[in-house]
Design a protein around this motif. Structure first.
Motif, PDB file in Angstrom:
ATOM      1  N   VAL A  18     -57.876 -12.965  55.460  1.00 35.26           N
ATOM      2  CA  VAL A  18     -56.361 -13.118  55.656  1.00 35.26           C
ATOM      3  C   VAL A  18     -56.448 -14.554  56.181  1.00 35.26           C
ATOM      4  O   VAL A  18     -56.074 -15.670  55.824  1.00 35.26           O
ATOM      5  CB  VAL A  18     -55.370 -12.246  55.185  1.00 35.26           C
ATOM      6  CG1 VAL A  18     -54.054 -13.579  55.443  1.00 35.26           C
ATOM      7  CG2 VAL A  18     -54.528 -11.605  53.793  1.00 35.26           C
ATOM      8  N   SER A  43     -46.976  -8.096  51.415  1.00 37.54           N
ATOM      9  CA  SER A  43     -46.016  -8.554  52.333  1.00 37.54           C
ATOM     10  C   SER A  43     -45.812 -10.161  51.878  1.00 37.54           C
ATOM     11  O   SER A  43     -46.406 -10.801  52.159  1.00 37.54           O
ATOM     12  CB  SER A  43     -46.870  -8.468  54.108  1.00 37.54           C
ATOM     13  OG  SER A  43     -46.006  -9.028  55.065  1.00 37.54           O
ATOM     14  N   GLN A  71     -46.124 -12.469  55.144  1.00 38.71           N
ATOM     15  CA  GLN A  71     -47.878 -12.371  55.334  1.00 38.71           C
ATOM     16  C   GLN A  71     -47.755 -13.274  54.409  1.00 38.71           C
ATOM     17  O   GLN A  71     -48.389 -15.039  54.935  1.00 38.71           O
ATOM     18  CB  GLN A  71     -48.702 -11.323  55.215  1.00 38.71           C
ATOM     19  CG  GLN A  71     -48.887 -10.263  56.149  1.00 38.71           C
ATOM     20  CD  GLN A  71     -50.549  -9.868  56.543  1.00 38.71           C
ATOM     21  OE1 GLN A  71     -51.576 -10.482  55.979  1.00 38.71           O
ATOM     22  NE2 GLN A  71     -50.489  -8.385  56.581  1.00 38.71           N
ATOM     23  N   GLN A  83     -53.107  -8.946  47.921  1.00 41.99           N
ATOM     24  CA  GLN A  83     -54.169  -8.278  48.892  1.00 41.99           C
ATOM     25  C   GLN A  83     -53.145  -7.218  49.755  1.00 41.99           C
ATOM     26  O   GLN A  83     -53.831  -6.232  50.359  1.00 41.99           O
ATOM     27  CB  GLN A  83     -54.935  -8.942  49.993  1.00 41.99           C
ATOM     28  CG  GLN A  83     -55.465  -9.624  48.812  1.00 41.99           C
ATOM     29  CD  GLN A  83     -57.049  -8.953  48.274  1.00 41.99           C
ATOM     30  OE1 GLN A  83     -57.448  -8.011  48.709  1.00 41.99           O
ATOM     31  NE2 GLN A  83     -57.301  -9.152  46.790  1.00 41.99           N
ATOM     32  N   THR A  84     -51.689  -8.362  50.421  1.00 40.12           N
ATOM     33  CA  THR A  84     -51.549  -7.092  51.443  1.00 40.12           C
ATOM     34  C   THR A  84     -49.721  -6.561  51.059  1.00 40.12           C
ATOM     35  O   THR A  84     -49.757  -5.947  51.661  1.00 40.12           O
ATOM     36  CB  THR A  84     -50.973  -8.552  52.443  1.00 40.12           C
ATOM     37  OG1 THR A  84     -50.018  -9.586  51.774  1.00 40.12           O
ATOM     38  CG2 THR A  84     -52.311  -9.324  52.985  1.00 40.12           C
TER      39      THR A  84
END
Length: 412
Positions: free
Chosen positions: A95, A35, A38, A32-33
């Motif tokens: 998240v 990243s 994260q 989803q990110t």
């Protein structure tokens, strides 16, 4: 053991469900990110809340019934899992909600594991405690080994919702086993908190002093902290060695093979200790198992060939349950039941601190070593593996071979 077995089965299913969902949720966060930061926050939250709560959790474990603590922690984890299922089902999963669940599970574990470890002392005969400790380690290693494959299978069957539902069902099963089974409590744990109780800080300080007063327990704590720090740092340092000269298309397979070898070693060592009552000279076995694991790390750094790395991962991981099982019996013999909650919680906190230190320090140390010595990251990883293996071996040699002397009177 008849009382312990259903509780152990409940913990096995519950931990398996939690680790399966943790794998799927970590993957979901990254998808989803996109990243790494994260993703890393989730790993961070899996440790820190439990680390900070451990001293206070230990006091509560000693003040109240261990079964009540276990029921409360399992119920809290169940409520968090149900809330996450509701969010996913309605399309509102975020998240931050996953972070909250991870933190909640970490906090619950700070109560569950000291309470369970202390409860084993009263529900399992002394001759069977080594086997009970090994079975607990077997539950953890089995969950670690199976959860990635199980998570992948469940995701392919019905997506994240199915994984979360399976996690909720597994926690509910663990809760039901605790509801159905009763076990004896220490005398002090049967007495409600009264006005003669010392303050929280005083009780934590007493638990710390009980460890400091026994030189052999200090050695055991040092060995366990060093062993788990190396266990956390090794995968980071092994990565450039595993991927060296491996085509990109086969790199994920290469990592999976070594990880599987480590998981199989952990499961095999746990199973072996579960089937065996354990040695009489436990300190000697702790020293030997730690030394063998240290040699495996040194060999991996000196001769990083694919087959050698697999064998080293297996040998290192096989030794971990031997150390954990033998150590657990020695701790249970040395500390009276009414003080074990505080002592075991502090022990868990310090060992987890070592794990976090190993995890966080490995990458920066490898990069710094490469920069200082003007070598590649592969060479610096080899050097650091050999160094931490040697340090672990030295720690093992400092471990005494005499048994822990039981503490006759605890200042609880």
């Amino acid at each position: 053991m008849n009382t312990f077995l259903p509780i152990w089965a409940g913990r096995l299913i519950s931990v398996l469900g939690s680790k399966t969902s943790a794998f799927a949720l970590s993957l979901w966060v990254y998808q989803q990110t996109h990243s790494i930061t994260q993703y890393s926050i989730g790993l961070f939250l899996a440790f820190i809340p439990g680390l900070l709560l451990s001293p206070w959790a230990g006091v509560l474990v000693d003040r109240h019934r261990r079964r009540t603590i276990l029921l409360g922690a399992e119920a809290a984890a169940l409520l968090g899992s149900v809330a996450l299922v509701a969010s996913q089902s309605t399309g509102h999963l975020a998240v931050w909600q996953i972070y909250l669940l991870i933190a909640l599970q970490s906090g619950c574990a700070a109560f569950q594991w000291p309470a369970l470890s202390a409860a084993v002392t009263t529900m399992v005969p002394p001759a069977q405690r080594g086997r009970a400790g090994a079975m607990t380690q077997t539950a953890l290693s089995t969950a670690q080994l199976i959860s990635p494959a199980l998570s992948t299978a469940l995701l392919s069957m019905g997506g994240l919702t199915v994984v979360l539902l399976a996690d909720t069902a597994s926690i509910a099963f663990g809760l039901l086993t605790l509801v159905a089974v009763r076990f004896p409590e220490p005398v002090a744990a049967n007495i409600p908190a009264a006005t003669d109780r010392s303050g929280w800080r005083v009780e934590i300080r007493v638990g710390r002093q009980l460890i400091q007063d026994d030189r052999r327990l200090v050695h055991l704590l040092r060995v366990a902290t060093a062993l788990f720090a190396v266990q956390a740092a090794a995968p980071v340092l092994l990565l450039p060695l595993i991927l060296a000269d491996v085509p990109p298309s086969r790199q994920s397979l290469a990592v999976a093979v070594v990880s599987t070898a480590a998981g199989v070693g952990l499961a095999a060592g746990s199973l072996a200790m579960s089937l065996w009552r354990g040695p009489r000279r436990r300190f000697l076995w702790i020293r030997a198992a730690t030394a063998v694991s240290a040699v495996a790390v040194i060999v991996a750094g000196v001769y990083p060939r694919p087959v050698v790395l697999c064998v080293a991962a297996f040998v290192f991981s096989f030794g971990v349950p031997v150390v954990v099982s033998c150590s657990q019996v020695l701790w249970q013999d040395a500390i009276s039941p009414e003080a074990q909650g505080r002592v075991f919680a502090l022990r868990r906190m310090l060992v987890q601190a070592g794990t976090i230190a190993g995890l966080l320090a490995a990458g920066p140390l490898a990069a710094a070593t490469a920069a200082v010595l003007h070598v590649g990251i592969r060479a610096s990883s080899m050097l650091l593996l050999a160094a931490i293996g040697a340090a672990l071996a030295a720690t093992a040699l400092l471990t005494p071979v005499q048994p822990v002397q039981p503490v006759a009177t605890q200042r609880a």
